[in-house]
Design an enzyme around this catalytic site. Structure first.
Site, PDB file in Angstrom:
ATOM      1  N   GLY A 186       1.430  32.390  71.813  1.00  0.00           N
ATOM      2  CA  GLY A 186       1.845  33.456  70.690  1.00  0.00           C
ATOM      3  C   GLY A 186       3.153  32.840  70.208  1.00  0.00           C
ATOM      4  O   GLY A 186       3.475  33.253  69.034  1.00  0.00           O
ATOM      5  N   CYS A 187       3.894  32.139  70.926  1.00  0.00           N
ATOM      6  CA  CYS A 187       5.010  31.655  70.469  1.00  0.00           C
ATOM      7  C   CYS A 187       4.906  30.582  69.336  1.00  0.00           C
ATOM      8  O   CYS A 187       5.844  30.522  68.454  1.00  0.00           O
ATOM      9  CB  CYS A 187       5.966  31.005  71.374  1.00  0.00           C
ATOM     10  N   THR A 188       3.785  29.857  69.492  1.00  0.00           N
ATOM     11  CA  THR A 188       3.437  28.555  68.349  1.00  0.00           C
ATOM     12  C   THR A 188       3.088  29.583  67.232  1.00  0.00           C
ATOM     13  O   THR A 188       3.499  29.124  66.036  1.00  0.00           O
ATOM     14  CB  THR A 188       2.497  27.819  69.041  1.00  0.00           C
TER      15      THR A 188
END
Length: 181
Positions: free
Chosen positions: A78-80
């Site tokens: 999700g962060c990527t």
């Protein structure tokens, strides 16, 4: 055996998100005496720090709109997705005069590797002690902050708060709001 290894990998990638989701209980006590997320209309906290790339960030002296987005962990799915979404519309942010600042509890070395791997053109703040998260009222547990963003106007006031964002569409959503400032 392969199915077991795939399941183990999937669970290890999901674990940070699950920990962050579980951290949602209770309000964060901010240094300014308030509780919970910093509200719209509030002045940005007096925070200054060098980012992973050496960029000096002083929230009270930016002089232009900025999105300060908190995310759980470098390199997680999700962060990527979220970081790459900001990267993919970076030229639009530059054209609109809006700064993007990513913040997580990872250290500078992790941020450097993450930024290099994904060619991120914006600064990442290493909030290893949780000072930035606490100042904005962002919950953090076990070294992971919740996914929350704050749009600051050119005067350094919180124009909009985005709790629980969708990482894939958030960059476009914030850009439209920033253009309206």
């Amino acid at each position: 055996m392969r199915r077991s290894a795939a399941l183990t990998l999937a669970l290890s990638l999901l674990a940070p998100s699950l920990l962050v989701a579980a951290a949602g209980c209770g309000e964060v006590q901010r240094p300014d005496g308030g509780e919970g997320l910093l509200a719209e209309g509030s002045e940005a906290p007096a925070l200054a720090k060098a980012a992973h790339d050496g960029t000096a960030i002083d929230l009270r002296a930016l002089g232009k709109p900025a999105i300060v987005y908190f995310y759980p962990k470098d390199g997680t799915p999700g962060c990527t997705t979220e970081a790459c979404a900001f990267r993919d519309v970076w030229s639009s942010y530059e054209s609109a005069g809006v700064m993007v600042i990513g913040v997580s509890m990872d250290d500078d070395a992790s941020h450097e590797a993450f930024a290099e791997e994904h060619e991120l053109p914006f600064p990442l703040i290493a909030d290893t002690e949780g000072t930035w998260a606490k100042s904005f009222g962002v919950p953090a547990t076990a070294g992971f902050t919740q996914r929350v963003s704050f749009l600051l106007d050119a005067e350094g006031k919180v124009a909009k708060v985005y709790p629980g964002v969708d990482p894939g569409v958030h960059a476009d959503e914030v850009l439209e709001a920033a253009k309206a400032l």
